[in-house]
Design a protein around this motif. Structure first.
Motif, mmCIF file in Angstrom:
data_model
loop_
_atom_site.group_PDB
_atom_site.id
_atom_site.type_symbol
_atom_site.label_atom_id
_atom_site.label_comp_id
_atom_site.label_asym_id
_atom_site.label_seq_id
_atom_site.Cartn_x
_atom_site.Cartn_y
_atom_site.Cartn_z
ATOM 1 N N ALA A 419 -18.949 1.950 30.369
ATOM 2 C CA ALA A 419 -19.144 0.502 30.433
ATOM 3 C C ALA A 419 -20.216 0.133 31.459
ATOM 4 C CB ALA A 419 -17.825 -0.180 30.778
ATOM 5 N N LYS A 566 -5.008 -2.394 28.312
ATOM 6 C CA LYS A 566 -5.632 -3.255 27.313
ATOM 7 C C LYS A 566 -5.479 -4.718 27.716
ATOM 8 C CE LYS A 566 -5.420 -4.307 22.353
ATOM 9 N NZ LYS A 566 -4.753 -3.959 21.067
ATOM 10 N N THR A 580 -21.548 -3.969 21.160
ATOM 11 C CA THR A 580 -20.105 -4.033 21.373
ATOM 12 C C THR A 580 -19.558 -2.619 21.414
ATOM 13 O OG1 THR A 580 -19.636 -4.184 18.994
ATOM 14 C CG2 THR A 580 -19.842 -6.263 20.204
ATOM 15 N N ASP A 581 -18.526 -2.436 22.231
ATOM 16 C CA ASP A 581 -17.910 -1.112 22.369
ATOM 17 C C ASP A 581 -16.464 -1.316 22.810
ATOM 18 O OD1 ASP A 581 -17.584 1.648 22.494
ATOM 19 O OD2 ASP A 581 -18.415 1.808 24.514
ATOM 20 N N GLY A 582 -15.501 -0.897 21.971
ATOM 21 C CA GLY A 582 -14.096 -0.931 22.353
ATOM 22 C C GLY A 582 -13.437 -2.283 22.257
ATOM 23 N N ILE A 583 -13.994 -3.212 21.432
ATOM 24 C CA ILE A 583 -13.471 -4.575 21.333
ATOM 25 C C ILE A 583 -13.027 -4.855 19.899
ATOM 26 C CG2 ILE A 583 -14.116 -7.021 21.453
ATOM 27 C CD1 ILE A 583 -15.813 -6.397 23.844
ATOM 28 N N THR A 584 -11.890 -5.488 19.765
ATOM 29 C CA THR A 584 -11.402 -5.923 18.453
ATOM 30 C C THR A 584 -11.076 -7.406 18.518
ATOM 31 O OG1 THR A 584 -9.130 -5.300 19.045
ATOM 32 C CG2 THR A 584 -10.463 -3.655 17.874
ATOM 33 N N MET A 593 -9.480 -6.137 24.412
ATOM 34 C CA MET A 593 -10.447 -5.250 25.061
ATOM 35 C C MET A 593 -9.749 -4.018 25.607
ATOM 36 S SD MET A 593 -12.832 -8.044 27.071
ATOM 37 C CE MET A 593 -14.147 -6.854 27.292
ATOM 38 N N ALA A 594 -10.162 -2.867 25.137
ATOM 39 C CA ALA A 594 -9.673 -1.606 25.674
ATOM 40 C C ALA A 594 -10.320 -1.362 27.033
ATOM 41 C CB ALA A 594 -10.010 -0.470 24.719
ATOM 42 N N SER A 597 -14.287 -1.417 27.758
ATOM 43 C CA SER A 597 -14.968 -2.072 26.640
ATOM 44 C C SER A 597 -16.000 -3.084 27.137
ATOM 45 C CB SER A 597 -13.952 -2.749 25.719
ATOM 46 O OG SER A 597 -13.165 -3.668 26.442
ATOM 47 N N CYS A 599 -18.947 -6.184 25.609
ATOM 48 C CA CYS A 599 -19.634 -6.960 24.582
ATOM 49 C C CYS A 599 -20.800 -7.693 25.243
ATOM 50 C CB CYS A 599 -18.686 -7.960 23.925
ATOM 51 S SG CYS A 599 -19.482 -8.976 22.649
#
Length: 609
Positions: A419, A566, A580-584, A593-594, A597, A599
């Protein structure tokens, strides 16, 4: 094309031989000894300049200056010292090299992605020629600037370069002056800028003969950790200042460097106005800077924002940028948990400290430092464009000053470290990587040197005693494991293993760095010219938010989660996501957010065409 920097010091080749010049105002008689011939007296003028024209002298001649006590010393302005700093200097003809970069005019600083490298350990061979063969790999990664650790001649065959004593002579183990020129020439051919690291706050402890030949080079009114300070503001200081101004111009004009990184300017003792930093920056701006883009980067522990101010046209009034140790320190605490030494200043809410550094450059903008016993440090920096900050997660200092030269990937949790790289490389700061960092090199970068026996023993003992202050090295057996700086094996262990780039997990690590740099060049760089000032940061639950103004009214926003659990219910960012990385996305259109993560979004101002 041919390029020569003309200066009043040293050996100058001309149509009728060579003129030798040595400044020694405290000495009545200086003699020139050349190619082993009988010493020839030089003519002294009222200002302490000793000169001699030698019609049959040529490039390649070896020469020394004989002092009244019989000692032979090299030329302080030597362009080459093939047999190390204690031996004879060599006459060099700068016109011998044919440059191929006639069309090169540099690049805007907003395009800067910097790669700091040490010539001796960058490749197995440790030479200018070998480094040249690796430049294309750096371009493919997304690098636009190489910043070379000092090459000014230092004692011995190996060293970091910060103990240089012959400031105009590239150290011979790396290659010849023409081979360094070829490296710069090749870099320009590939679109790379080249910054040369220079040290103007002290000379190294071995091989500095100026104390004997020209003691006026030093001012006892200012004392430093290295003894009397360089004389920038006392009697006869004008010639001393000229020596360093010419050195700066020499690297930029004769070696075609695109600028300098000036080491530890906070350690320069100069009460003049303008001070030597300002004078050097003005000489570069008003000289070669009129024809091509020249950039000056400072290292300044005092966080002197006044050196970084911009004019009404947005151009630097003094320096282009400064190494931003504050961001490194906050990030280091955040991803490793280390709070020893100066990291104690960043231990209180490192997420917020990291956010402040991302938003405004400096963390310390005048507040008191716990590590410095309450001393106030720094100047206001939020008014500066963020290109004024060279920011990083590693440098030669931050790796090499650890007992075992540990790189950050060996110390940090992988998720927050991943990150942190996204935050760094996709911010408006000028980002920098230390050689090997792009693929999480397994090799350390240790402190190494090659001093004479007496000094070597003192350095080794002193380094182990320094680490004895830390709990991990409290007993003698632990300290004995610290590598000996003077051992050749310490130097050899620090050399990069280029084959790791093709091996897992290094290959995957480098792919992530390359991805981030590709996004930076595509989405950010076109919007950085005219980026006006610092931004703002705040907490959104457990997440860190940072928002920066870009050019033409655009806004860059960052959301990062450095917690260990989380996080849910986080508000989405406005604008178009560029990374984005690790976001749903949750059912209620908020974000989950893990840990680790990130954005990052870009929002255009529709009022601008």
């Amino acid at each position: 094309m041919k390029y020569t920097h003309t200066m009043p010091f040293g050996a100058a080749v001309h149509d009728n031989g060579v003129r030798f010049t040595f400044w020694a105002p405290d000495t009545a008689l200086i003699a020139l000894e050349r190619n082993g011939l009988a010493a020839a007296p030089m003519t002294r003028d009222a200002d302490g300049w000793h000169r001699l024209d030698v019609p049959d002298a040529r490039a390649g001649d070896r020469y020394q200056f004989r002092l009244p006590d019989g000692h032979l010393v090299p030329d302080p302005a030597s362009r080459s010292n093939p047999d190390d700093v204690h031996a004879a200097s060599e006459v060099v003809d700068p016109q011998a090299y044919d440059w191929k970069d006639a069309e090169w005019r540099g690049r805007p600083w907003t395009e800067a992605v910097i790669y700091e490298l040490h010539i001796g350990t960058f490749t197995p061979e440790g030479t200018f020629v070998a480094a040249q063969r690796r430049l294309a790999d750096l371009v493919a990664l997304g690098i636009t600037v190489i910043e070379i650790l000092p090459v000014a001649d230092f004692p011995g065959a190996r060293g970091w370069g910060y103990d240089g004593v012959l400031l105009f002579a590239p150290t011979a183990p790396y290659g010849t002056p023409d081979e360094l020129k070829a490296l710069v020439d090749a870099a320009h051919g590939l679109g790379l800028m080249v910054l040369m690291d220079v040290v103007y706050n002290h000379f190294g402890p071995e091989g500095n003969y100026l104390h004997a030949g020209s003691p006026s080079f030093f001012n006892a009114a200012h004392q430093t950790p290295w003894g009397s300070a360089i004389n920038y503001d006392g009697d006869s200081s004008r010639t001393v200042r000229d020596f360093f101004v010419h050195n700066a111009l020499y690297w930029v004009e004769e070696f075609r460097c695109d600028g300098l990184r000036m080491d530890a300017v906070h350690a320069i003792r100069d009460d003049s106005s303008p001070d030597i930093v300002e004078e050097i920056c003005a000489a570069l701006r008003d000289g070669p800077g009129r024809e091509r883009q020249i950039h000056i980067v400072l290292e300044n522990d005092a966080n002197g924002a006044h050196y970084l101010e911009r004019g009404a046209d947005g151009r630097p009034l003094t320096a282009t940028a400064q190494w931003n140790d504050d961001l490194h320190h906050a990030a280091h605490v955040l991803v490793t948990g280390d709070t020893d030494g100066y990291y104690a200043d960043y231990a209180d809410d490192p997420v917020a400290q990291f956010g402040l550094a991302l938003a405004q450059g400096f963390v310390y903008q005048g507040q008191a430092s716990v590590f410095r016993d309450g001393e106030h440090r720094g100047e206001k920096s939020d008014q500066l464009p963020l290109a004024a900050f060279v920011s990083f997660l590693q440098t030669h200092d931050q790796v090499g000053n650890r007992a075992f030269g540990d790189r950050i990937d060996a110390l940090a949790d992988p998720a927050p470290l991943r990150a942190a790289y996204a935050c760094l490389l996709l911010s408006p700061h000028a980002p920098m990587l230390f050689m090997g960092e792009e693929y999480a090199a397994s090799t350390p970068f240790l402190y190494f040197c090659d001093f004479g026996p007496e000094l070597a023993a003192a350095v080794s003992d002193g380094r182990r005693a320094e680490f004895g202050k830390f709990a991990a090295f409290g007993d003698e057996a632990a300290r004995a494991r610290i590598p000996d700086p003077n051992a050749a094996s310490t130097f050899e262990a620090s050399k990069l293993k280029w084959e790791e780039r093709e091996q897992s997990p290094h290959r995957e690590f480098m792919a992530h760095i390359a991805q981030l740099l590709a996004i930076r060049h595509r989405a950010l760089v076109p919007r950085l010219a005219g980026q006006p000032r610092g931004g703002r940061h705040w907490r959104d639950g457990e997440a860190l938010r940072v928002e920066w103004p870009l050019a033409n009214g655009a806004t860059l926003q960052l959301l990062a989660h450095f917690g260990t659990q989380k996080a849910s219910g986080i508000r989405q960012l406005a604008g178009q996501a560029i990374y984005t990385d690790g976001i749903t996305t949750d059912l209620n259109d908020t974000l989950s957010m893990a840990p680790g993560s990130v954005c990052i979004t870009l929002q255009e101002d529709n009022t601008h065409g």
